[in-house]
Scaffold this motif. Structure first.
Motif, PDB file in Angstrom:
ATOM      1  N   ALA A  48       0.811  -1.226   0.000  1.00 35.16           N
ATOM      2  CA  ALA A  48       0.000   0.000   0.000  1.00 35.16           C
ATOM      3  C   ALA A  48       0.843   1.274   0.000  1.00 35.16           C
ATOM      4  O   ALA A  48       0.480   2.234  -0.675  1.00 35.16           O
ATOM      5  CB  ALA A  48      -0.965  -0.005   1.172  1.00 35.16           C
ATOM      6  N   PRO A  49       1.967   1.339   0.736  1.00 38.72           N
ATOM      7  CA  PRO A  49       2.731   2.592   0.722  1.00 38.72           C
ATOM      8  C   PRO A  49       3.226   2.986  -0.671  1.00 38.72           C
ATOM      9  O   PRO A  49       3.165   4.157  -1.042  1.00 38.72           O
ATOM     10  CB  PRO A  49       3.901   2.320   1.671  1.00 38.72           C
ATOM     11  CG  PRO A  49       3.387   1.274   2.597  1.00 38.72           C
ATOM     12  CD  PRO A  49       2.486   0.409   1.751  1.00 38.72           C
ATOM     13  N   ALA A  50       3.697   2.030  -1.442  1.00 37.61           N
ATOM     14  CA  ALA A  50       4.182   2.353  -2.789  1.00 37.61           C
ATOM     15  C   ALA A  50       3.031   2.820  -3.674  1.00 37.61           C
ATOM     16  O   ALA A  50       3.169   3.776  -4.440  1.00 37.61           O
ATOM     17  CB  ALA A  50       4.885   1.152  -3.407  1.00 37.61           C
ATOM     18  N   LEU A  51       1.890   2.164  -3.571  1.00 43.65           N
ATOM     19  CA  LEU A  51       0.728   2.559  -4.366  1.00 43.65           C
ATOM     20  C   LEU A  51       0.238   3.953  -3.942  1.00 43.65           C
ATOM     21  O   LEU A  51      -0.059   4.794  -4.790  1.00 43.65           O
ATOM     22  CB  LEU A  51      -0.385   1.519  -4.233  1.00 43.65           C
ATOM     23  CG  LEU A  51      -1.669   1.792  -5.002  1.00 43.65           C
ATOM     24  CD1 LEU A  51      -1.404   1.994  -6.496  1.00 43.65           C
ATOM     25  CD2 LEU A  51      -2.654   0.647  -4.792  1.00 43.65           C
ATOM     26  N   ALA A  52       0.180   4.207  -2.647  1.00 48.35           N
ATOM     27  CA  ALA A  52      -0.233   5.527  -2.156  1.00 48.35           C
ATOM     28  C   ALA A  52       0.740   6.600  -2.648  1.00 48.35           C
ATOM     29  O   ALA A  52       0.318   7.695  -3.038  1.00 48.35           O
ATOM     30  CB  ALA A  52      -0.312   5.528  -0.633  1.00 48.35           C
ATOM     31  N   GLU A  83      -7.746   8.550  -2.453  1.00 48.60           N
ATOM     32  CA  GLU A  83      -7.387   7.132  -2.427  1.00 48.60           C
ATOM     33  C   GLU A  83      -6.062   6.915  -1.703  1.00 48.60           C
ATOM     34  O   GLU A  83      -5.913   5.964  -0.930  1.00 48.60           O
ATOM     35  CB  GLU A  83      -7.320   6.561  -3.842  1.00 48.60           C
ATOM     36  CG  GLU A  83      -7.070   5.068  -3.863  1.00 48.60           C
ATOM     37  CD  GLU A  83      -7.075   4.449  -5.249  1.00 48.60           C
ATOM     38  OE1 GLU A  83      -6.781   3.241  -5.325  1.00 48.60           O
ATOM     39  OE2 GLU A  83      -7.355   5.147  -6.239  1.00 48.60           O
ATOM     40  N   ALA A  84      -5.106   7.807  -1.921  1.00 52.23           N
ATOM     41  CA  ALA A  84      -3.801   7.680  -1.253  1.00 52.23           C
ATOM     42  C   ALA A  84      -3.948   7.777   0.261  1.00 52.23           C
ATOM     43  O   ALA A  84      -3.323   7.017   0.999  1.00 52.23           O
ATOM     44  CB  ALA A  84      -2.839   8.749  -1.770  1.00 52.23           C
ATOM     45  N   PRO A  90      -2.956   5.997   5.631  1.00 48.79           N
ATOM     46  CA  PRO A  90      -3.355   7.144   6.460  1.00 48.79           C
ATOM     47  C   PRO A  90      -2.197   7.810   7.202  1.00 48.79           C
ATOM     48  O   PRO A  90      -2.325   8.958   7.613  1.00 48.79           O
ATOM     49  CB  PRO A  90      -4.359   6.558   7.451  1.00 48.79           C
ATOM     50  CG  PRO A  90      -4.692   5.205   6.964  1.00 48.79           C
ATOM     51  CD  PRO A  90      -3.634   4.778   6.012  1.00 48.79           C
ATOM     52  N   ALA A  91      -1.077   7.132   7.363  1.00 45.06           N
ATOM     53  CA  ALA A  91       0.057   7.715   8.086  1.00 45.06           C
ATOM     54  C   ALA A  91       0.966   8.546   7.182  1.00 45.06           C
ATOM     55  O   ALA A  91       1.882   9.197   7.675  1.00 45.06           O
ATOM     56  CB  ALA A  91       0.866   6.614   8.763  1.00 45.06           C
ATOM     57  N   LEU A 145      -2.837  16.801   9.663  1.00 43.27           N
ATOM     58  CA  LEU A 145      -1.380  16.981   9.587  1.00 43.27           C
ATOM     59  C   LEU A 145      -0.803  17.424  10.925  1.00 43.27           C
ATOM     60  O   LEU A 145       0.272  16.986  11.325  1.00 43.27           O
ATOM     61  CB  LEU A 145      -1.018  18.020   8.523  1.00 43.27           C
ATOM     62  CG  LEU A 145      -0.977  17.522   7.100  1.00 43.27           C
ATOM     63  CD1 LEU A 145      -0.802  18.680   6.145  1.00 43.27           C
ATOM     64  CD2 LEU A 145       0.122  16.508   6.911  1.00 43.27           C
ATOM     65  N   ARG A 146      -1.510  18.321  11.597  1.00 39.95           N
ATOM     66  CA  ARG A 146      -1.038  18.800  12.902  1.00 39.95           C
ATOM     67  C   ARG A 146      -0.820  17.631  13.856  1.00 39.95           C
ATOM     68  O   ARG A 146       0.114  17.619  14.644  1.00 39.95           O
ATOM     69  CB  ARG A 146      -2.024  19.794  13.495  1.00 39.95           C
ATOM     70  CG  ARG A 146      -1.530  20.335  14.837  1.00 39.95           C
ATOM     71  CD  ARG A 146      -2.562  21.140  15.553  1.00 39.95           C
ATOM     72  NE  ARG A 146      -2.820  22.384  14.852  1.00 39.95           N
ATOM     73  CZ  ARG A 146      -3.817  23.188  15.156  1.00 39.95           C
ATOM     74  NH1 ARG A 146      -4.655  22.885  16.109  1.00 39.95           N
ATOM     75  NH2 ARG A 146      -4.002  24.307  14.497  1.00 39.95           N
TER      76      ARG A 146
END
Length: 184
Positions: free
Chosen positions: A70-74, A99-100, A105-106, A134-135
């Motif tokens: 998922a991280p690479a796709l995001a 979608e990303a 979410p992190a 983001l905060r």
């Protein structure tokens, strides 16, 4: 030959993308991955960056079925969103960023880029929602947190709350960053 860091390249993209009148927005933030053709195309401001990123996303979707990467796709979706913003496809960019954020979410860059896009399209409440996220995610004095604070000040100004905008720029926490926060 010396190469420029990705952040400086992204600043160039931002200035070209937003134009001199909108320089208050922070630069789009790309997500780097080794041998990333999509990122390279975005950084080069290539006309075919959207297609290059779409090809990479298709491969990653296929691979993700077995590897769950998922991280690479995001990251690829975030980078294609930047290419789409450059080409004026704001709806496509918004869909990619949404979608990303759902996939990873992190990852902070899609939230910052989606907030930039919300400001650009005149939706400061949506921008404040992502900036509030983001905060929670970023160290207070990180470059991304400072960019988020500038964007929050712009959003507050767009909502007509100049006191909150000024407080945000001065490092204060004027109010919760949420779309339901009324201007005051």
């Amino acid at each position: 030959m010396r190469t420029l860091p990705a952040s400086l390249i992204q600043l160039s993209i931002s200035l070209a993308l937003l134009g001199a009148a909108n320089c208050a927005f922070s630069q789009p933030e790309a997500i780097e991955a080794p041998e990333d053709a999509c990122l390279a195309a975005v950084q080069a401001l290539a006309a075919d960056a959207d297609r290059t990123c779409s090809d990479q996303i298709a491969r990653l979707r296929y691979d993700a079925a077995s590897t769950g990467n998922a991280p690479a796709l995001a990251g690829a979706l975030n980078n294609r969103a930047i290419a789409r913003m450059q080409n004026g496809d704001l709806e496509g960019a918004a869909a990619d960023l949404t979608e990303a954020t759902a996939l990873e979410p992190a990852a902070w860059a899609p939230y910052l880029n989606r907030a930039n896009l919300a400001l650009r399209t005149g939706d400061p409440a949506a921008a404040l929602n992502d900036l509030g996220r983001l905060r929670e995610m970023l160290p207070a004095n990180s470059p991304a947190a400072l960019a988020a604070a500038r964007n929050a000040a712009l959003a507050w100004r767009m909502l007509g709350n100049l006191n909150a905008a000024a407080a945000q720029l001065n490092g204060a926490d004027p109010a919760p960053l949420a779309p339901e926060t009324p201007p005051g």
